[in-house]
Design an enzyme around this catalytic site. Structure first.
Site, mmCIF file in Angstrom:
data_model
loop_
_atom_site.group_PDB
_atom_site.id
_atom_site.type_symbol
_atom_site.label_atom_id
_atom_site.label_comp_id
_atom_site.label_asym_id
_atom_site.label_seq_id
_atom_site.Cartn_x
_atom_site.Cartn_y
_atom_site.Cartn_z
ATOM 1 N N HIS A 1 -64.730 50.278 -38.339
ATOM 2 C CA HIS A 1 -64.831 49.090 -38.538
ATOM 3 C C HIS A 1 -66.374 48.711 -39.254
ATOM 4 O O HIS A 1 -67.099 49.704 -39.412
ATOM 5 C CB HIS A 1 -65.067 47.939 -37.250
ATOM 6 C CG HIS A 1 -66.175 48.847 -36.186
ATOM 7 N ND1 HIS A 1 -65.754 50.126 -35.668
ATOM 8 C CD2 HIS A 1 -67.208 48.374 -35.698
ATOM 9 C CE1 HIS A 1 -66.730 50.210 -34.750
ATOM 10 N NE2 HIS A 1 -67.515 49.437 -34.741
ATOM 11 N N ASP B 1 -67.661 54.024 -33.179
ATOM 12 C CA ASP B 1 -68.692 54.014 -32.282
ATOM 13 C C ASP B 1 -68.489 55.302 -31.539
ATOM 14 O O ASP B 1 -67.494 55.635 -31.239
ATOM 15 C CB ASP B 1 -68.722 52.777 -31.390
ATOM 16 C CG ASP B 1 -69.048 51.543 -32.135
ATOM 17 O OD1 ASP B 1 -69.564 51.663 -33.051
ATOM 18 O OD2 ASP B 1 -68.512 50.520 -31.564
ATOM 19 N N HIS C 1 -67.886 52.443 -39.816
ATOM 20 C CA HIS C 1 -68.276 53.550 -38.693
ATOM 21 C C HIS C 1 -67.179 53.389 -37.644
ATOM 22 O O HIS C 1 -66.682 52.291 -37.437
ATOM 23 C CB HIS C 1 -69.623 53.256 -38.429
ATOM 24 C CG HIS C 1 -70.162 52.001 -37.702
ATOM 25 N ND1 HIS C 1 -70.141 50.828 -38.312
ATOM 26 C CD2 HIS C 1 -70.025 51.799 -36.186
ATOM 27 C CE1 HIS C 1 -70.067 49.933 -37.384
ATOM 28 N NE2 HIS C 1 -70.224 50.644 -36.329
ATOM 29 N N ARG D 1 -74.228 35.258 -38.920
ATOM 30 C CA ARG D 1 -73.610 35.870 -37.982
ATOM 31 C C ARG D 1 -74.554 36.466 -37.056
ATOM 32 O O ARG D 1 -75.533 37.199 -37.353
ATOM 33 C CB ARG D 1 -72.804 36.842 -38.561
ATOM 34 C CG ARG D 1 -71.795 37.480 -37.416
ATOM 35 C CD ARG D 1 -70.961 38.657 -38.267
ATOM 36 N NE ARG D 1 -70.293 39.613 -37.375
ATOM 37 C CZ ARG D 1 -69.238 39.197 -36.579
ATOM 38 N NH1 ARG D 1 -68.531 38.057 -36.854
ATOM 39 N NH2 ARG D 1 -68.749 40.303 -35.752
#
Length: 331
Positions: free
Chosen positions: A263, A208, A206, A273
């Site tokens: 990303h 941002d 996607h 993570r």
């Protein structure tokens, strides 16, 4: 930790693993904020990658550690407890479901407004979690990260020879700024081996929609960005630095000179993570359009729109969709 049954893994998106071992891209621009020539390097990085790493920043490590500690405390709670802080509507706790249009990922998250009046009482019923501690940790962290974001945006404007240099930063500093903050937790998935050389998607590809995103994660890798040549590359993790991501709104304001970068995050089979992302957005009524000084002698590539209009449109799309298409001008 997110608890999922083995058969459920088959329902999650995957990508083919083309590497025998993780392949990291070591040419990501590194911007040293303490150096005077950084403004030109920032412009180059935004033009070439839409992404760069920041070192020698002034965000105190104790604020980062404090927030990480609060996040770990929350995400370590039983799922039944965490669900009391949900659903994400849009703010609150979310698990696996990303947005309202069918996207899912191997992720759980907290989405928060950076508005000082935001109510943290959703977290009050979660056993062992103090909403006041979360609020204080988030506010202290966001205050410093917003300050750094504005510094970067002003250096960027200076590098583009735009005056006044607060043309971008004033949108984040506005008391009506529609900025949000997200904590993402990607639990390890020990059953990845069963996916036959495929990687499990934690958060799908996607861009941002905001102006700028500031990402910091622990030392577990997983972040990938898409290069201009169409290749996905893995970003080496660095818990002491920040990664800056150009958003769709900045792409429009620079008339396409900067590109918002696609990303995604891949899941790790062994380590979890944890990432924290500040999304710097303008006020809802702010008109977004190419800056006049950047279109002299050129065609404007985008129609003017308000941030509210773009945000409303973005919420109707899937993660991987190109949201800017309907706002492009027909030349």
């Amino acid at each position: 930790m997110v608890v999922l049954t083995k058969p459920a893994i088959d329902h999650f998106p995957t990508v083919k693993n083309s590497f025998k071992s993780p392949s990291y891209f070591n040419d990501i621009p590194v911007i040293d904020l303490s150096k005077p020539d950084s403004k030109n390097l920032i412009v180059n990085a935004c033009e070439e990658f839409g992404f760069f790493k920041v070192i020698n920043h002034d965000v105190p490590m104790e604020l980062i550690s404090k927030l990480e500690s609060e996040a770990i405390k929350f995400f370590s709670s039983p799922l039944s407890e965490k669900l009391k802080a949900g659903p994400a509507d849009p703010f609150g706790y979310g698990n696996k479901k990303i947005g309202q249009n069918g996207d899912i990922g191997w992720v759980e998250y907290i989405l928060l407004s950076t508005n000082s009046e935001f109510n943290y009482q959703k977290f009050a019923s979660v056993l062992g979690v103090n909403p006041e501690n979360i609020r204080a940790a988030v506010n202290d962290y966001v205050t410093e990260v917003k300050k750094m974001s504005c510094e970067i945006l002003e250096m960027l404007a200076e590098g583009l020879n735009i005056h006044p240099t607060n043309v971008f930063s004033k949108l984040l500093m506005d008391e009506k700024s529609d900025s949000v903050f997200r904590l993402n937790h990607y639990p390890p998935c020990p059953d990845i081996q069963e996916l036959n050389a495929k990687n499990l998607i934690g958060f799908g590809e996607h861009t941002d929609p905001q102006i700028i995103s500031v990402l910091r994660s622990n030392n577990t890798s997983g972040l990938q960005i898409l290069l201009k040549n169409g290749h996905w590359i893995s970003v080496p993790s660095d818990q002491n630095s920040f990664f800056i991501i150009v958003g769709d709104s900045l792409q429009v304001m620079t008339n396409g000179r900067f590109k918002s970068v696609k990303h995604r995050v891949l899941t790790n089979s062994v380590k979890s993570r944890l990432s924290m992302i500040y999304f710097g957005g303008p006020p809802l009524s702010e008109k977004i359009a190419p800056l006049p000084s950047l279109i002299e002698g050129k065609n404007s590539l985008y129609k003017e729109f308000t941030w509210f209009e773009y945000k409303k449109s973005a919420y109707k799309t899937r993660l991987a969709d190109n949201r800017l298409v309907r706002f492009e001008k027909s030349l």
